[in-house]
Design an enzyme around this catalytic site. Sequence first.
Site, PDB file in Angstrom:
ATOM      1  N   GLY A 155      -1.919   1.864   8.600  1.00  0.00           N
ATOM      2  CA  GLY A 155      -0.812   2.726   9.325  1.00  0.00           C
ATOM      3  C   GLY A 155      -0.985   4.050   9.007  1.00  0.00           C
ATOM      4  O   GLY A 155      -0.892   4.721   9.753  1.00  0.00           O
ATOM      5  N   ALA A 156      -1.110   4.227   7.566  1.00  0.00           N
ATOM      6  CA  ALA A 156      -1.137   5.623   7.195  1.00  0.00           C
ATOM      7  C   ALA A 156      -1.251   5.737   5.735  1.00  0.00           C
ATOM      8  O   ALA A 156      -1.418   4.582   5.003  1.00  0.00           O
ATOM      9  CB  ALA A 156       0.419   6.208   7.393  1.00  0.00           C
ATOM     10  N   MET A 157      -1.731   6.722   5.119  1.00  0.00           N
ATOM     11  CA  MET A 157      -2.085   6.996   3.643  1.00  0.00           C
ATOM     12  C   MET A 157      -1.393   8.038   3.032  1.00  0.00           C
ATOM     13  O   MET A 157      -1.282   9.090   3.570  1.00  0.00           O
ATOM     14  CB  MET A 157      -3.472   7.048   3.628  1.00  0.00           C
ATOM     15  CG  MET A 157      -3.689   7.099   1.922  1.00  0.00           C
ATOM     16  SD  MET A 157      -3.452   5.752   1.135  1.00  0.00           S
ATOM     17  CE  MET A 157      -3.388   5.974  -0.562  1.00  0.00           C
ATOM     18  N   GLU A 158      -0.695   7.692   2.018  1.00  0.00           N
ATOM     19  CA  GLU A 158       0.404   8.619   1.467  1.00  0.00           C
ATOM     20  C   GLU A 158      -0.348   9.644   0.561  1.00  0.00           C
ATOM     21  O   GLU A 158       0.146  10.222  -0.632  1.00  0.00           O
ATOM     22  CB  GLU A 158       1.386   7.868   0.299  1.00  0.00           C
ATOM     23  CG  GLU A 158       0.710   7.304  -0.657  1.00  0.00           C
ATOM     24  CD  GLU A 158       0.204   5.709  -0.412  1.00  0.00           C
ATOM     25  OE1 GLU A 158      -0.051   5.543   0.736  1.00  0.00           O
ATOM     26  OE2 GLU A 158       0.130   4.813  -1.605  1.00  0.00           O
ATOM     27  N   ASN A 159      -1.291  10.487   0.716  1.00  0.00           N
ATOM     28  CA  ASN A 159      -1.966  11.547  -0.025  1.00  0.00           C
ATOM     29  C   ASN A 159      -1.063  12.591  -0.145  1.00  0.00           C
ATOM     30  O   ASN A 159      -0.449  13.073   0.706  1.00  0.00           O
ATOM     31  CB  ASN A 159      -3.243  12.269   0.711  1.00  0.00           C
ATOM     32  CG  ASN A 159      -4.098  10.956   1.119  1.00  0.00           C
ATOM     33  OD1 ASN A 159      -4.395  10.141   0.455  1.00  0.00           O
ATOM     34  ND2 ASN A 159      -4.546  10.790   2.321  1.00  0.00           N
ATOM     35  N   HIS A 176       8.370   6.080   5.177  1.00  0.00           N
ATOM     36  CA  HIS A 176       7.587   5.096   4.263  1.00  0.00           C
ATOM     37  C   HIS A 176       6.557   6.148   3.275  1.00  0.00           C
ATOM     38  O   HIS A 176       6.496   5.956   2.288  1.00  0.00           O
ATOM     39  CB  HIS A 176       6.799   4.169   4.897  1.00  0.00           C
ATOM     40  CG  HIS A 176       5.858   3.251   3.848  1.00  0.00           C
ATOM     41  ND1 HIS A 176       6.110   1.852   3.802  1.00  0.00           N
ATOM     42  CD2 HIS A 176       4.775   3.442   3.280  1.00  0.00           C
ATOM     43  CE1 HIS A 176       5.137   1.285   3.058  1.00  0.00           C
ATOM     44  NE2 HIS A 176       4.373   2.429   2.781  1.00  0.00           N
ATOM     45  N   GLU A 177       5.816   6.828   3.935  1.00  0.00           N
ATOM     46  CA  GLU A 177       5.027   7.647   3.481  1.00  0.00           C
ATOM     47  C   GLU A 177       5.717   8.859   2.538  1.00  0.00           C
ATOM     48  O   GLU A 177       5.129   8.887   1.449  1.00  0.00           O
ATOM     49  CB  GLU A 177       3.864   8.283   4.536  1.00  0.00           C
ATOM     50  CG  GLU A 177       3.057   7.264   5.304  1.00  0.00           C
ATOM     51  CD  GLU A 177       2.348   6.170   4.401  1.00  0.00           C
ATOM     52  OE1 GLU A 177       1.907   6.339   3.380  1.00  0.00           O
ATOM     53  OE2 GLU A 177       2.356   5.065   5.062  1.00  0.00           O
ATOM     54  N   HIS A 235       6.351   7.302  -0.842  1.00  0.00           N
ATOM     55  CA  HIS A 235       5.350   7.443  -1.856  1.00  0.00           C
ATOM     56  C   HIS A 235       5.271   8.847  -2.495  1.00  0.00           C
ATOM     57  O   HIS A 235       4.638   8.873  -3.506  1.00  0.00           O
ATOM     58  CB  HIS A 235       4.092   7.231  -1.080  1.00  0.00           C
ATOM     59  CG  HIS A 235       3.768   5.815  -0.702  1.00  0.00           C
ATOM     60  ND1 HIS A 235       3.875   4.720  -1.825  1.00  0.00           N
ATOM     61  CD2 HIS A 235       3.485   5.254   0.557  1.00  0.00           C
ATOM     62  CE1 HIS A 235       3.534   3.556  -1.201  1.00  0.00           C
ATOM     63  NE2 HIS A 235       3.226   3.614   0.202  1.00  0.00           N
ATOM     64  N   GLU A 244       4.132  -0.228  -2.886  1.00  0.00           N
ATOM     65  CA  GLU A 244       4.371  -0.678  -1.493  1.00  0.00           C
ATOM     66  C   GLU A 244       5.672  -1.171  -1.205  1.00  0.00           C
ATOM     67  O   GLU A 244       6.462  -0.998  -0.289  1.00  0.00           O
ATOM     68  CB  GLU A 244       3.135  -1.498  -1.114  1.00  0.00           C
ATOM     69  CG  GLU A 244       1.949  -0.967  -0.970  1.00  0.00           C
ATOM     70  CD  GLU A 244       2.017   0.281  -0.406  1.00  0.00           C
ATOM     71  OE1 GLU A 244       2.646   0.572   0.514  1.00  0.00           O
ATOM     72  OE2 GLU A 244       0.859   1.336  -0.476  1.00  0.00           O
TER      73      GLU A 244
HETATM   74 ZN   LIG Z   1       2.440   2.325   1.640  1.00  0.00          ZN
END
Ligand SMILES: [Zn+2]
Length: 889
Positions: free
Chosen positions: A260-264, A294-295, A298, A317
Amino acid sequence: MQPLTQAEAVARAALVQVRSYRVDLDLTGTPDGPRFASTTTVSFTCRTPGAGTFVDVRAVALEDARLNGRGVDVDRARWQGGRLPLHGLEAENTLFVRAVMECTNTGEGLHRFTDTEDGEVYLYAQSFLDDAARVFACFDQPDLKAPLHLTVRAPEAWEVRANGAGTRVAPGRWEFTPTAPLATYVVSLVAGPYQVWSREHDGVPLALLCRRSLAPYLEDQAPEIFELTAACLDHYHALFGIRYPFGKYDQAFVPEFNMGAMENPGLVVFRDELVFRSAVTEAERERRAVVIAHEMAHMWFGDLVTMRWWDDLWLNESFAEYMGTRVTAAATRFTQAWTSFAVGRKNWGYAADQRPSTHPVAPLEVPDSAAALLNFDGISYAKGASALRQLVEWVGDDDFLAGLRAYFATHAFGNATLDDLLAALARASGKDLSGWAEAWLRRPRLDTLRPQARLDDRGTYEAVEIVRAEPVEAPAARPHRVGLGVYDSAPGGGAVTLRRRVLVDLEPAAPGGRTAVPELVGTAAGRLLLVNDGDLTYAKTRFGPGDLERLGEVLPDLADPLARAVVWSAAADLIRDADWPAGEYLALAVRALRTERSVAVLEDVLHFTAGTVVDCYLPARDRRAAREALVDTCRSVIDSVAGPGPGPGQGQGRLLAAARGLISCAQQPEVRLLRDWLDGRSVPAGLVVDPDLRWRLLGRLVVLDAAGEAEIGAELACDPSTRGAEHAARIRATVGHPAAKARAWKTVTEDQVSSVRLVAATALGFWQPGQDDLTAAYVERYVADMPRLAADRSPHAVRQLAGAAFPRYAVAAGTVAAVDQLLGRSDVGPVLARVVVDAADDLRRALAARELHQASHPGGWPDPPPAGPSATDPGPPGPGPAGAEPVSG
Ligand SMILES: [Zn+2]
């Protein structure tokens, strides 16, 4: 590549500490080809001078490597497994590595994408989970965090963004401010002719990016996304007591993204399907909002404080899932986010937790990075989030937040483990959480909760209790704080509303698992006695005496959407277990969805009913009648929204959800209607026939053999976008001819040039209910071809392709036997094995569901009208559930 084991990671972290990375990437050649130059200088210390270790580098060629000025042997045989050995370390070390690397088409490492619409090339780096070494030489494990100083050379017209703030210091030359200490798996950059929108909120620079061909859409949606971002940021600042720690906050929407996405940190990337090209429902907008929240969670859970090893993946997560839903519900207009969670995400967790592959939320051991990838499932996300919600009920919200603040303050920019978190929460709450954590986080599977009640002859509760049963496969002493709701109809009918909710503590030691609820004794029995009312706990739930039989009358009038979500979730669990005939669930859906006001509930239940209940749990015999009934239900929703009345608004989402439902269930009698909509005729008021809907219409017409290649080609000419290409690939694979199937299978098993996303689209279309004769031989082909595919391709590719190509509609004992044989082979790797174990379990459940359904509806669904005198009863006045009796004619 050899996955990093936990033992290796522990040994390396005991030996070295990274002071900094200096990375220079030369991307100037990437518009023309996949290769790029990567130069890394790592400064690190060594606790045992003289010792050796290895640095991860997954390159095409190593041109030079020097450790403390001495040359390192870069002979190919030395680093082929992605590890370059380092010998004779000193107390302080400088490692220099110059490498040629290659972009991928699998979303791993530096992904390279060419936009089919305008030919522009876009890159983004996905370092997660162990792909950072595809971009730069590094000690690729979560607990060796270090600041990163990045410079990039790129084509002059490109925009380049990374974790730190960037400056274009010369044409095509970018320099980024050194970051706070980062784990390697969150190092990222995006590069290409991306379009940028900028804003600032509370001192934090915000930006949105997407490729140019999507820019007109993001231009419209940017205000909403900025508003959500700002609201979530404010809320997290208030909750966590520590400000966002990574400077600017970019959100880039990128193509062909695997998750879905990535929390960089400083540069979150999202799959760009979240830039909506066509009309969407409020539930879909809400899902996007939850991903944004959500991201952002993180940034604290995962980025500021990072798990030491992947066994604590849940620290990332589960928290992000919990916080994402909580903050969306509290800080944005999507106040019903917990309802969507209950009817959607949570069922993902329930299903995963009942499969043979289930695992604890926090496993005691994750042996290597390859095993870690397998845990990205409904357990680490939805079950973990549900467990946290339950924990908040136990310790109280104030103590929970106080514990979190202390945890962040203690471990900021470092690493932590489950024990660190429990210690912080225990100190804040004064409670010993070890028993709770053992039962909830260390044990797999879930309890079953069943309400029981005894009534006297006036209909008053004489005794009420909740019975907790532990899973036989993995007993665990889980305490629960759970709601028990008593629901009543208004006098004279109408809405069914909550009369009273009692919060009950289920103690694990209660004899027989029985906990009495004396508060309800002496009160009148309700129309519905709902356990887990309010959805505070995570458990399989069953219904009270008589309640299941009454659901058809009660559910359509149940006023609270969260209560309806809990009921639907329990009903789905019943049929998954073959404890209730699928035909009964179908009848409930056909009846209750007509008046369903929650778009999230309508969408999810329709999707599950059409895709799982009808296509997998019903025998072919009953599918026609089932689809007719569902089409009729969808029509009645469409008529109620599109007809005269208050107009679209909230109804818009129901209209769209029902139109999609109708299309997916359409059969020969609806071909004319689908054609009309596609041609813009007789379209219900308020429904926009945009690209997404057009592809759905065409896709169904092709499945019904009422359209073919000519129309697919014409549609692709109208919509030459990447998404159009994926739709076309999927639809071509559905065509009911042997040649089309043969072509599609060849693509799935052999095409490594196209992106994984495009190939997976073909795989998704391949299996269709009702094409059994045409595809029967491919069950054996799957068994024969997948081990080879899995050996050739990357973990993400295997996961997507083997999952999409699984014969999910070939519900037969023979299919189960064939895939069991596959699992018995010695050349099945862990990723393929996991995909197949899970899909085979779904098949077994479908077989059991069919058996029960056939036994309870021997004459077909719906049951034929009873013969004899009662058949002549006039019955109640009014239209009745038209379409539920398709054979009455
Ligand atoms: Zn996540």
